[in-house]
Design a protein around this motif. Sequence first.
Motif, PDB file in Angstrom:
ATOM      1  N   LYS A 219       0.815  -1.228   0.000  1.00 40.22           N
ATOM      2  CA  LYS A 219       0.000   0.000   0.000  1.00 40.22           C
ATOM      3  C   LYS A 219       0.847   1.276   0.000  1.00 40.22           C
ATOM      4  O   LYS A 219       0.650   2.173   0.812  1.00 40.22           O
ATOM      5  N   THR A 220       1.825   1.330  -0.923  1.00 42.53           N
ATOM      6  CA  THR A 220       2.680   2.511  -1.006  1.00 42.53           C
ATOM      7  C   THR A 220       2.559   3.112  -2.399  1.00 42.53           C
ATOM      8  O   THR A 220       2.227   2.418  -3.370  1.00 42.53           O
ATOM      9  N   LEU A 221       2.877   4.414  -2.478  1.00 42.53           N
ATOM     10  CA  LEU A 221       2.868   5.078  -3.792  1.00 42.53           C
ATOM     11  C   LEU A 221       3.872   4.443  -4.733  1.00 42.53           C
ATOM     12  O   LEU A 221       3.644   4.337  -5.933  1.00 42.53           O
ATOM     13  N   VAL A 222       4.999   3.982  -4.158  1.00 41.42           N
ATOM     14  CA  VAL A 222       6.046   3.382  -5.000  1.00 41.42           C
ATOM     15  C   VAL A 222       5.504   2.117  -5.683  1.00 41.42           C
ATOM     16  O   VAL A 222       5.640   1.933  -6.901  1.00 41.42           O
ATOM     17  N   ALA A 223       4.863   1.239  -4.889  1.00 39.47           N
ATOM     18  CA  ALA A 223       4.336  -0.010  -5.471  1.00 39.47           C
ATOM     19  C   ALA A 223       3.232   0.302  -6.471  1.00 39.47           C
ATOM     20  O   ALA A 223       3.129  -0.328  -7.531  1.00 39.47           O
ATOM     21  N   CYS A 224       2.416   1.291  -6.144  1.00 40.94           N
ATOM     22  CA  CYS A 224       1.305   1.628  -7.038  1.00 40.94           C
ATOM     23  C   CYS A 224       1.833   2.232  -8.345  1.00 40.94           C
ATOM     24  O   CYS A 224       1.356   1.902  -9.431  1.00 40.94           O
ATOM     25  N   GLU A 225       2.863   3.074  -8.201  1.00 46.34           N
ATOM     26  CA  GLU A 225       3.400   3.697  -9.415  1.00 46.34           C
ATOM     27  C   GLU A 225       4.016   2.649 -10.333  1.00 46.34           C
ATOM     28  O   GLU A 225       3.847   2.697 -11.559  1.00 46.34           O
ATOM     29  N   ARG A 226       4.700   1.672  -9.735  1.00 45.85           N
ATOM     30  CA  ARG A 226       5.278   0.593 -10.559  1.00 45.85           C
ATOM     31  C   ARG A 226       4.167  -0.140 -11.309  1.00 45.85           C
ATOM     32  O   ARG A 226       4.268  -0.422 -12.504  1.00 45.85           O
ATOM     33  N   LEU A 227       3.060  -0.374 -10.609  1.00 45.88           N
ATOM     34  CA  LEU A 227       1.936  -1.066 -11.245  1.00 45.88           C
ATOM     35  C   LEU A 227       1.352  -0.224 -12.385  1.00 45.88           C
ATOM     36  O   LEU A 227       1.105  -0.729 -13.485  1.00 45.88           O
TER      37      LEU A 227
END
Length: 470
Positions: A219-227
Amino acid sequence: MESPIADKHIALIGFMGAGKTSLGGEVARLLGRPFIDLDEEIERRIGRISEFFERSGEGAFRHLEATLLEPVLASRRQSVVALGGGAVTIPEVRDALRAHALTVTVDVEVEEAWRRVRDSDRPLARDRAAFQALFEERAALYRRVAHAAATDSHDVVLAAAAVHVEPGALERLGELAPGKEVALVADSHVAGIHGAAAQLALGARLQSTHELPRGEEAKTLVACERLWRELALTRAGTLVALGGGSTTDTAGFAAATFLRGVPWVAVPTSLVGQIDASIGGKTGLNLAHGKNLVGAFHWPVRAVVDPGLLQTLPESELSAGMAEAVKSGLLAGERLWELPLTELVRRCAAFKAAICLRDPLDHGPRATLNLGHTFAHALEAASGYTLPHGRAVALGLAAALRLSGLSTEVVDEVLRPEPVRVDRDDAWAALERDKKGKGTYVLLEAPGRPVVTSLADEDARRALDELIAR
Ligand SMILES: NC(=O)c1ccc[n+]([C@@H]2O[C@H](COP(=O)([O-])OP(=O)(O)OC[C@H]3O[C@@H](n4cnc5c(N)ncnc54)[C@H](O)[C@@H]3O)[C@@H](O)[C@H]2O)c1
């Protein structure tokens, strides 16, 4: 999307004696909608249906049904409406249902239906053999017209919230997930256990598979941005999220925002996910200074809930889900936590779905779902998020019951909460900061009767102190 049925009526169809009237009244109560029984409306205007039938014939009666249903379905005040058993034989009725309603067929055994109606004056229930023949003829029609089938009010609520609960449902993911092309987004740990079954079920429509970090790390912006960067879906595509609440929250948020919104399907694999996180349309991410601070309302087009997937869930995660089941049971006033697992999932999911359908944007009764959570969040924050959420909720529920003047026996027996070692001042500071706290707490007048109320600081602080080990 506000909710799957925000602009739809709920129409109950099915054979005479299926129980559409009592079930419809119950669904209307659960969803806070008006209930209209079409047969009753008709009798109000023309007197007894049996006499009208004798006098004017079935054709005239069907015409009357269609004429009276039309303004009900055209109304913008969304209702629950029960139709007579033969109404769907009229093409105009089927067209109107298709345009304005979520249609659910209420299932019944022919024996049971006959037992209920044989002594009534219903014109089509005078001869057992003819009754049986009509039952068989109509069964296929009901299936064709309905979006879903139900045997009780909970099934109807789940259909309205687009939640499909069925052991083995993962194998049917291909049929249950719409869209020309599909991107599968899975928790990295769950992918290794259930990912292949999901891929197999999605078949040739599967365009790509993506992994999110295991659990809350997702639930982080980093993981979401990668997705976001990995996704190649068009807006005709569907994102399918496989994992616990962390995965569905993140993938759901990615779906809400990618290309300004693509449809998504939740396939929750944890108990928390199946009875809570995948239902109600809240998606989101954490920021460094707090949980769920970025998010969007974006209901999945379907939640595919397969209780069989819980067999691989670690015991500690099952306990976290049981804390939410006890919360749901206390709010519903029913001992839902005592049910066998599949039924527990169905009933708790339906309970959450009903509240979220009544209050899709969280301006009203949805606040009651915070029972025990204000204290839980404070303890979690004071522990630096090392305290498992389920343990924190168990303690929070005990505090809420004590403040309500109710016995904590259920929580003690089922969840066995143990006081935690955290700094008292840190916990109090976190309680005061809690975005949902704002001086209001959810308590119970009695099981099944939640109230959102304020508390004197000293009472809240005393209740919090009791949860902290000396
Ligand atoms: N959107 C909402 O309305 C809502 C409601 C409640 C909770 N939540 C969020 O949900 C999150 C918690 O969800 P959770 O409790 O499901 O935790 P989670 O998604 O973090 O999963 C917990 C652990 O269980 C594992 N796991 C999940 N399913 C498994 C399976 N079938 N077999 C083996 N391992 C499995 C995961 O890999 C992970 O390690 C929190 O971030 C919370 O904020 C959201």
